[in-house]
Design an enzyme around this catalytic site. Structure first.
Site, PDB file in Angstrom:
ATOM      1  N   HIS A  26       0.832  -1.216   0.000  1.00 46.24           N
ATOM      2  CA  HIS A  26       0.000   0.000   0.000  1.00 46.24           C
ATOM      3  C   HIS A  26       0.862   1.260   0.000  1.00 46.24           C
ATOM      4  O   HIS A  26       0.508   2.269   0.609  1.00 46.24           O
ATOM      5  CB  HIS A  26      -0.957   0.008   1.196  1.00 46.24           C
ATOM      6  CG  HIS A  26      -1.899  -1.145   1.231  1.00 46.24           C
ATOM      7  ND1 HIS A  26      -3.087  -1.166   0.530  1.00 46.24           N
ATOM      8  CD2 HIS A  26      -1.824  -2.332   1.874  1.00 46.24           C
ATOM      9  CE1 HIS A  26      -3.716  -2.308   0.753  1.00 46.24           C
ATOM     10  NE2 HIS A  26      -2.958  -3.041   1.551  1.00 46.24           N
ATOM     11  N   ASN A  99      -9.987  -3.505   1.647  1.00 46.29           N
ATOM     12  CA  ASN A  99      -9.682  -3.350   0.235  1.00 46.29           C
ATOM     13  C   ASN A  99     -10.957  -3.056  -0.541  1.00 46.29           C
ATOM     14  O   ASN A  99     -12.047  -2.990   0.034  1.00 46.29           O
ATOM     15  CB  ASN A  99      -9.025  -4.625  -0.322  1.00 46.29           C
ATOM     16  CG  ASN A  99      -7.587  -4.798   0.110  1.00 46.29           C
ATOM     17  OD1 ASN A  99      -6.866  -3.825   0.301  1.00 46.29           O
ATOM     18  ND2 ASN A  99      -7.158  -6.029   0.276  1.00 46.29           N
TER      19      ASN A  99
END
Length: 468
Positions: A26, A99
């Site tokens: 990320h 997510n």
């Protein structure tokens, strides 16, 4: 030019130290502040104060991201998108780390770092490697569900505003009577879902590497504030014991027909960070940050992340990272933590730094105690994580996704994207990896397997003969 020019030294010394370690996963992300507003009564499920009545609200920070790429990678990569929310509630900060997909590639945290390595760079060539990716996926059939989502157009969202978010993990809610239910969190975009096709995503790489960041900034500058409807699925402990799949398996969904979505509230993003580094790059999320009325579950991936997420931030930002304003609880915080690098508050003044003590009033509140867990076994032993009923069916849900969820155009693009990616597999194990992965696609859906095999130029009958 003299050594006494300390201004020069100060500027260059600071410049040399401006960068901090980027996130291992990320790394590239965007973020904004906003609000959660409660729109429905769910007090029968949770005693969390934020959900105690309709109309309650709190400030939030939401960070979007790609997963596998570096900080300078493209926003249009074929990759899941992170959807991490920090709720600044009166009971403390609650981090919901998810997510844009309801499932993940693996269900065992021991596999997580191995999987991420396959999404990074080959240690010899320092290049992305289709061979590494498909080798791992072919040897881990539990990945098939997420692989098919990734290889569909859902793997390349148009931007962050036009995609759903999911808590993905199974969590628990506990009500005022100490009754527990299992829950999954969903955030349904009110802007509508929009995706890029594979060719459109490839084109976007060369047009604008930061298109999703740009879209978010420009939308908020126009005061076009994006919204998502927050919903939950609820499963009772009794239902969990008889559910045909392991309800704590991160590679599986709970069918909506059996566990319908229940509206909770609405989140809106309405404020851009004034400084990206301070408020996005330094934002830190950890699923260990919960509030009273929200709890964990036996989800193995969640249990692993409870430890690893906070540890990653201690490494990246330092032991006192929760004192950074974007991570700081806006309400009173009491603990016995002292000292450490970058301690920026009063360090507890002259209060005791040990517990128990006779001088302070910082005491554990027993009302926050969760109800006991009833274990199904009193045996602690090694076990095969893929064995057992409900654990080793890796094909039904991916097959349903292909046949029942994806449109004809989606299926066509899915096949093309898979063929394009698998065509990059190279080396002496190329056919072995391809044939093993094809077996997984065939088990999910015969037509899917045939279409991919044809696209790769594989003679199925010959491949099966060689396999046997």
């Amino acid at each position: 030019m003299l050594l006494q020019d300390f201004i020069l030294h100060e500027k260059m010394a600071h410049f040399n130290r401006e960068r901090i370690p980027e996130r291992v996963v990320h790394a590239k992300g965007s973020g904004a502040f906003g609000t959660l507003k409660v729109t429905n009564d769910i007090t029968k499920y949770t005693k969390a104060k934020i959900f105690s009545q309709i109309g309650n609200s709190c400030r939030i920070f939401l960070r979007f991201s790609t997963v596998g790429g570096e900080k300078g990678s493209s926003d249009a990569e074929r990759d899941p998108r992170g959807f991490a929310i920090k709720f600044y509630t009166e009971d403390g900060n609650w981090d919901l780390v998810g997510n844009n997909t309801p499932v993940f590639f693996v269900k065992d945290p021991k596999k997580f770092s191995d999987f991420i390595h396959t999404q990074k760079r080959d240690p010899r060539t320092n290049l992305k490697s289709a061979t590494m990716m498909w080798d791992f996926w072919s040897l881990n059939p539990e990945s098939l569900h997420q692989v098919m989502i990734l290889m569909s157009d859902r793997g390349t969202p148009l931007d962050y505003r036009h995609m759903d978010g999911f808590g993905s993990h199974t969590y628990s809610m506990i009500n005022k009577d100490n009754e527990r239910v299992w829950v999954k969190f969903h955030f349904k975009t009110q802007q509508g879902i929009k995706n890029l096709t594979g060719p459109q995503a490839s084109q976007m790489h060369s047009v604008d590497m930061d298109h999703a960041q740009r879209d978010l900034v420009e939308a908020l500058d126009r005061q076009e504030f994006p919204k998502w409807t927050m919903k939950i699925q609820v499963m009772t402990e009794v239902q969990a014991k008889t559910f045909r799949w392991n309800p704590f398996d991160l590679t599986k969904i709970w069918p909506h027909a059996e566990f319908p979505l229940i509206e909770v509230g609405e989140i809106e993003l309405n404020q851009l960070p004034r400084n990206y580094f301070a408020q996005v790059e330094q934002a830190a999320f950890a699923p260990s940050n919960l509030i009273d009325g929200i709890g964990f579950s036996p989800d193995k991936m969640l249990q692993g992340r409870i430890l690893s997420y906070a540890d990653a931030q201690r490494y990246r930002l330092g032991i006192n990272y929760e004192q950074i304003p974007v991570n700081q609880c806006p309400f009173m915080v009491n603990n016995y933590h002292r000292d450490g690098a970058m301690r920026i508050d009063d360090n507890g003044n002259d209060d005791p730094n040990y517990y128990p003590n006779s001088f302070g009033d910082v005491l554990p509140d027993p009302s926050y105690k969760e109800p006991a867990w009833e274990l199904d076994s009193n045996v602690a032993d090694w076990f095969d994580r893929n064995a057992g009923e409900g654990n080793n069916d890796h094909y039904t849900q991916p097959g349903d996704l292909y046949r029942k969820v994806l449109s004809a155009e989606d299926r066509h693009n899915l096949v093309n994207n898979i063929v394009g990616s698998m065509s990059g597999i190279t080396g002496p194990k190329r056919l072995q990896i391809i044939n093993l992965q094809l077996c997984h696609f065939f088990r999910a859906d015969i037509q899917l397997g045939m279409a991919i095999a044809k696209g790769l130029g594989i003679d199925v009958e010959q491949a099966m003969a060689q396999r046997h």
